[in-house]
Scaffold this active site. Structure first.
Site, mmCIF file in Angstrom:
data_model
loop_
_atom_site.group_PDB
_atom_site.id
_atom_site.type_symbol
_atom_site.label_atom_id
_atom_site.label_comp_id
_atom_site.label_asym_id
_atom_site.label_seq_id
_atom_site.Cartn_x
_atom_site.Cartn_y
_atom_site.Cartn_z
ATOM 1 N N GLU A 98 -0.632 -1.973 -6.995
ATOM 2 C CA GLU A 98 -1.298 -0.841 -7.654
ATOM 3 C C GLU A 98 -0.335 0.235 -8.095
ATOM 4 O O GLU A 98 -0.504 0.837 -9.136
ATOM 5 C CB GLU A 98 -2.222 -0.146 -6.653
ATOM 6 C CG GLU A 98 -3.494 -0.811 -6.419
ATOM 7 C CD GLU A 98 -4.264 -0.059 -5.379
ATOM 8 O OE1 GLU A 98 -5.208 -0.643 -4.904
ATOM 9 O OE2 GLU A 98 -3.927 1.088 -5.040
ATOM 10 N N GLY B 199 2.385 4.872 1.651
ATOM 11 C CA GLY B 199 2.793 5.370 2.973
ATOM 12 C C GLY B 199 4.172 4.906 3.406
ATOM 13 O O GLY B 199 4.860 4.152 2.723
ATOM 14 N N ASN B 200 4.521 5.384 4.591
ATOM 15 C CA ASN B 200 5.845 5.215 5.164
ATOM 16 C C ASN B 200 6.227 3.771 5.435
ATOM 17 O O ASN B 200 7.354 3.359 5.180
ATOM 18 C CB ASN B 200 5.845 5.943 6.517
ATOM 19 C CG ASN B 200 6.741 7.126 6.477
ATOM 20 O OD1 ASN B 200 7.560 7.252 5.569
ATOM 21 N ND2 ASN B 200 6.597 7.996 7.455
ATOM 22 N N ILE C 97 -6.345 2.499 9.746
ATOM 23 C CA ILE C 97 -6.588 3.508 10.794
ATOM 24 C C ILE C 97 -6.621 2.788 12.148
ATOM 25 O O ILE C 97 -5.971 3.183 13.093
ATOM 26 C CB ILE C 97 -7.935 4.234 10.560
ATOM 27 C CG1 ILE C 97 -7.988 4.917 9.191
ATOM 28 C CG2 ILE C 97 -8.263 5.176 11.715
ATOM 29 C CD1 ILE C 97 -7.430 6.288 9.102
ATOM 30 N N ASN D 226 -9.264 9.001 3.523
ATOM 31 C CA ASN D 226 -8.970 8.933 2.085
ATOM 32 C C ASN D 226 -10.003 8.101 1.330
ATOM 33 O O ASN D 226 -10.634 8.555 0.392
ATOM 34 C CB ASN D 226 -7.590 8.308 1.841
ATOM 35 C CG ASN D 226 -6.480 9.118 2.500
ATOM 36 O OD1 ASN D 226 -6.569 10.333 2.590
ATOM 37 N ND2 ASN D 226 -5.456 8.440 2.961
ATOM 38 N N GLY E 105 0.826 -1.203 0.000
ATOM 39 C CA GLY E 105 0.000 0.000 0.000
ATOM 40 C C GLY E 105 0.860 1.252 0.000
ATOM 41 O O GLY E 105 2.085 1.188 -0.149
HETATM 42 O O1 0RQ Z 1 -3.106 12.178 10.227
HETATM 43 O O2 0RQ Z 1 -2.121 13.485 8.429
HETATM 44 O O3 0RQ Z 1 -3.325 14.600 10.312
HETATM 45 O O4 0RQ Z 1 -1.090 13.520 10.708
HETATM 46 O O5 0RQ Z 1 -4.255 9.433 9.661
HETATM 47 O O6 0RQ Z 1 -1.774 8.291 9.039
HETATM 48 O O7 0RQ Z 1 0.075 7.128 10.233
HETATM 49 O O8 0RQ Z 1 0.615 8.886 8.440
HETATM 50 O O9 0RQ Z 1 -0.341 6.588 7.903
HETATM 51 O O10 0RQ Z 1 -0.135 7.682 5.598
HETATM 52 O O11 0RQ Z 1 0.077 5.169 6.023
HETATM 53 O O12 0RQ Z 1 -2.135 6.346 6.200
HETATM 54 C C1 0RQ Z 1 -5.007 4.077 6.590
HETATM 55 C C2 0RQ Z 1 -4.994 6.484 6.058
HETATM 56 C C3 0RQ Z 1 -2.891 5.328 6.774
HETATM 57 C C4 0RQ Z 1 -3.806 4.853 4.507
HETATM 58 C C5 0RQ Z 1 -4.194 5.184 5.982
HETATM 59 C C6 0RQ Z 1 -4.176 9.699 11.073
HETATM 60 C C7 0RQ Z 1 -2.723 10.082 11.288
HETATM 61 C C8 0RQ Z 1 -2.469 10.920 10.063
HETATM 62 C C9 0RQ Z 1 -2.360 9.221 8.185
HETATM 63 P P1 0RQ Z 1 -2.348 13.561 9.893
HETATM 64 P P2 0RQ Z 1 -0.258 7.786 8.941
HETATM 65 P P3 0RQ Z 1 -0.545 6.473 6.338
HETATM 66 C C10 0RQ Z 1 -3.127 1.066 -1.921
HETATM 67 C C11 0RQ Z 1 -3.856 0.684 -0.683
HETATM 68 C C12 0RQ Z 1 -6.642 3.057 2.648
HETATM 69 C C13 0RQ Z 1 -6.332 2.796 1.199
HETATM 70 C C14 0RQ Z 1 -5.299 1.728 0.971
HETATM 71 C C15 0RQ Z 1 -5.026 4.677 3.607
HETATM 72 C C16 0RQ Z 1 -3.237 10.177 8.982
HETATM 73 O O13 0RQ Z 1 -3.047 3.680 4.493
HETATM 74 O O14 0RQ Z 1 -5.574 5.638 3.090
HETATM 75 O O15 0RQ Z 1 -4.907 0.981 1.845
HETATM 76 N N1 0RQ Z 1 -5.468 3.409 3.436
HETATM 77 N N2 0RQ Z 1 -4.860 1.651 -0.258
HETATM 78 O O16 0RQ Z 1 -2.568 10.782 12.494
HETATM 79 C C17 0RQ Z 1 -7.272 8.984 14.079
HETATM 80 C C18 0RQ Z 1 -6.520 6.779 14.148
HETATM 81 C C19 0RQ Z 1 -5.541 7.115 13.169
HETATM 82 C C20 0RQ Z 1 -5.524 8.435 12.708
HETATM 83 C C21 0RQ Z 1 -3.966 7.277 11.694
HETATM 84 N N3 0RQ Z 1 -6.618 5.546 14.635
HETATM 85 N N4 0RQ Z 1 -7.362 7.740 14.544
HETATM 86 N N5 0RQ Z 1 -6.380 9.373 13.153
HETATM 87 N N6 0RQ Z 1 -4.539 8.497 11.807
HETATM 88 N N7 0RQ Z 1 -4.561 6.427 12.540
HETATM 89 C C22 0RQ Z 1 -3.164 2.510 -2.430
HETATM 90 C C23 0RQ Z 1 -4.430 2.924 -3.117
HETATM 91 O O17 0RQ Z 1 -5.458 2.378 -2.905
HETATM 92 C C24 0RQ Z 1 -4.414 4.028 -4.080
#
Ligand code: 0RQ
Length: 502
Positions: free
Chosen positions: A293, A270-271, A363, A383, A268
């Site tokens: 993807e 992200g970091n 999340i 997202n 996926g």
């Molecule tokens: O918020 O931006 O305000 O700081 O969510 O979180 O930890 O930077 O992680 O960038 O990997 O995103 C699930 C969103 C994780 C992503 C998700 C807040 C956190 C931060 C981002 P800020 P991180 P990531 C292939 C696969 C769905 C689509 C997918 C995603 C922001 O992985 O969009 O998997 N996945 N596609 O602070 C409240 C919580 C939280 C939270 C994180 N529990 N409660 N806020 N955050 N956890 C690609 C495609 O499909 C195109």
């Protein structure tokens, strides 16, 4: 701008972005190219946003519906959302302005699996597609359409849209020609053929997109770069999550549960995904393949190191530095990278056949392994589900990764009950945080609880155990015990006090 339009009929349709934007009607359903910041139109949407603002200032309503491949960039989603020009949006997005308007209720957002979107449009579930706006790298003398840095739903939009506008972008490398594999002839479901991909490197399609030229109403020239965002430097938490996954794969291989070479991997955005790819660079696995993807920086490094044989995807998701490298060396990379229609890159039939290892961010997850990838505290969209469901449901090994806490520790990523479900406990094999691997395979819901508590942040472990102990006492059944009066109390506490901590 370089001349990339070598066909006289298309040359005669060249016009300015403003003139092309004037051809868009209020209420149109528009299919646009674009996937994770690559290959989206960059001139017409800006002109369209300006036109919408002018019309609104004159008291004339003007809003359109937008369907993309996945996320785009500020020039498209951002500008149009800012101009209040978007009525409806689907699928995955990550633009701050669009997110804001989805959460104020000004944009209706349908969060659809990325592999479903083109079939649903073909079958007419979303009404007519009035217009497609598609970025290309070039139009050849014989009219062949050379795609750019993403394929997404482009072929589907070209098949079904009433009218088409092309943006031909001379920033994209001409050497991308030959990197794409466009499977044509996909009609309404049910399909009468199997998707003939047995290895990530198979290329059953064509190098070019196709369209009925009579539908093309405008061609706009452009030379703006894709707006790829730089990656954050890898932090310790991401590195540690990646380390746990790589150690796990190592052990699985030694135990004979993982073939060698390893099955194709999906990672996926992200970091953490980047940290895993960086870890593979120095790990023992060779002859890797990827059925995923998006092509990320780490995959380019793995190709350079000779560790990744082939990477199949639908788009680039590269930092500016790596996008420039791709542009300079596309002739080399096009032998190793294949960009496909997203209904093929994310096709459940192929993912299941290849036995993909799928790794996606989340999340939050609950004590039983249900996963929320999209919503903050139940109601706010982050997202979207993107392709995570296509892969999670159909992979041979489904992994979700996340730091154990968010917002400086105020939020636990492991909760009693998720506030929204994207992936059910039936699909989740592993949940990995910086504290280790929760291996949920073959376990009943109650057997999963101790695995999940093990990977929670220490500040929340006793709270999770307390919740479970009470749930076992008050639940109306012992298969998946819940205390319904408290199941979402952590989220409620966060909303009222700013922390999940009691
Ligand atoms: O918020 O931006 O305000 O700081 O969510 O979180 O930890 O930077 O992680 O960038 O990997 O995103 C699930 C969103 C994780 C992503 C998700 C807040 C956190 C931060 C981002 P800020 P991180 P990531 C292939 C696969 C769905 C689509 C997918 C995603 C922001 O992985 O969009 O998997 N996945 N596609 O602070 C409240 C919580 C939280 C939270 C994180 N529990 N409660 N806020 N955050 N956890 C690609 C495609 O499909 C195109």
């Amino acid at each position: 701008m370089g001349n990339r339009i070598h066909n006289a009929a298309y040359q005669s349709k060249v016009m300015s972005a403003e003139d092309a934007a004037a051809l868009v009607n209020d209420g149109d359903m528009i299919g646009v190219s674009g996937f994770t910041g690559s290959g989206y139109p960059k001139a017409v949407p800006i002109a369209l946003a300006a036109r919408a603002k002018a019309l609104h200032a004159a008291g004339t309503p003007f809003r359109v519906s937008l369907s993309t491949g996945a996320s785009t960039a500020p020039e498209l989603d951002g500008e149009l959302a800012d101009a209040n020009a978007v009525n409806f949006r689907t699928p995955y997005q990550s633009d701050p302005e669009t997110r804001k308007k989805i959460n104020t209720g000004e944009i209706q957002y349908a969060d659809i699996h990325l592999s479903h979107i083109a079939p649903q449009f073909r079958n007419g579930f979303h009404g007519r597609m009035n217009l497609a706006i598609i970025e290309l790298t070039a139009i050849k003398a014989d009219g062949s359409l050379v795609p750019s840095s993403s394929i997404g739903n482009n072929q589907a939009w070209l098949d079904i849209a009433d009218k088409v506008i092309f943006e031909v972008n001379s920033w994209q490398s001409e050497d991308l020609e030959g990197m794409h594999d466009i499977l044509g002839g996909i009609k309404q479901v049910p399909l009468d053929f199997a998707i003939p991909i047995y290895h990530s490197g198979d290329r059953p399609g064509s190098k070019y997109l196709t369209v009925d030229p009579a539908k093309v109403i405008a061609v706009v020239e452009n030379d703006t770069p894709d707006r790829n965002s730089p990656f954050k430097p890898l932090d310790d938490v991401s590195k540690s999550i990646a380390g746990h996954l790589l150690d796990f794969l190592d052990l699985e291989e030694k135990a004979g549960r993982l073939p060698n070479p390893m099955p194709a991997m999906q990672s996926g955005v992200g970091n953490v995904a980047n940290a895993v790819l960086a870890g593979l660079l120095h790990g023992q696995f060779e002859n890797l393949t990827s059925y995923t993807e998006v092509i990320q920086d780490g995959m380019v490094d793995l190709i350079d190191a000779g560790k990744l044989e082939v990477a199949s995807a639908t788009a680039f998701s590269l930092s500016p530095e790596y996008a420039a490298k791709m542009n300079d060396n596309a002739k080399f990379y096009r032998e190793k990278i294949i960009l496909r229609n997203q209904e093929v890159s994310n096709n459940p039939e192929v993912i299941r056949r290849l036995g993909v290892i799928a790794m996606n961010g989340m999340i939050e997850a609950d004590l039983y392994g249900n996963v929320n990838s999209t919503h903050i505290m139940g109601s706010r969209m982050q997202n979207g589900i993107g392709g995570s469901g296509d892969f999670a449901r159909n992979a041979a090994l489904t992994v979700f990764v996340s730091p154990s806490v968010a917002k400086g520790g105020a939020i636990s990523a492991i909760v009693p009950m998720v506030s929204h479900v994207d992936h059910t406990e039936h699909d989740t094999d592993l949940v990995i945080t910086e504290y280790g691997v929760a291996d949920l395979r073959g376990k009943s819901p109650r057997q999963r609880v101790s695995e999940m508590i093990k990977v929670a942040h220490p500040d929340y472990r006793a709270m999770l155990q307390d919740y479970y102990d009470v749930a076992v006492k008050v639940a109306n059944g012992q298969h998946t015990p819940h205390d319904l009066s408290q199941a979402l109390s952590w989220h409620q506490r966060m909303l009222s006090t700013g922390t999940m901590k009691a």
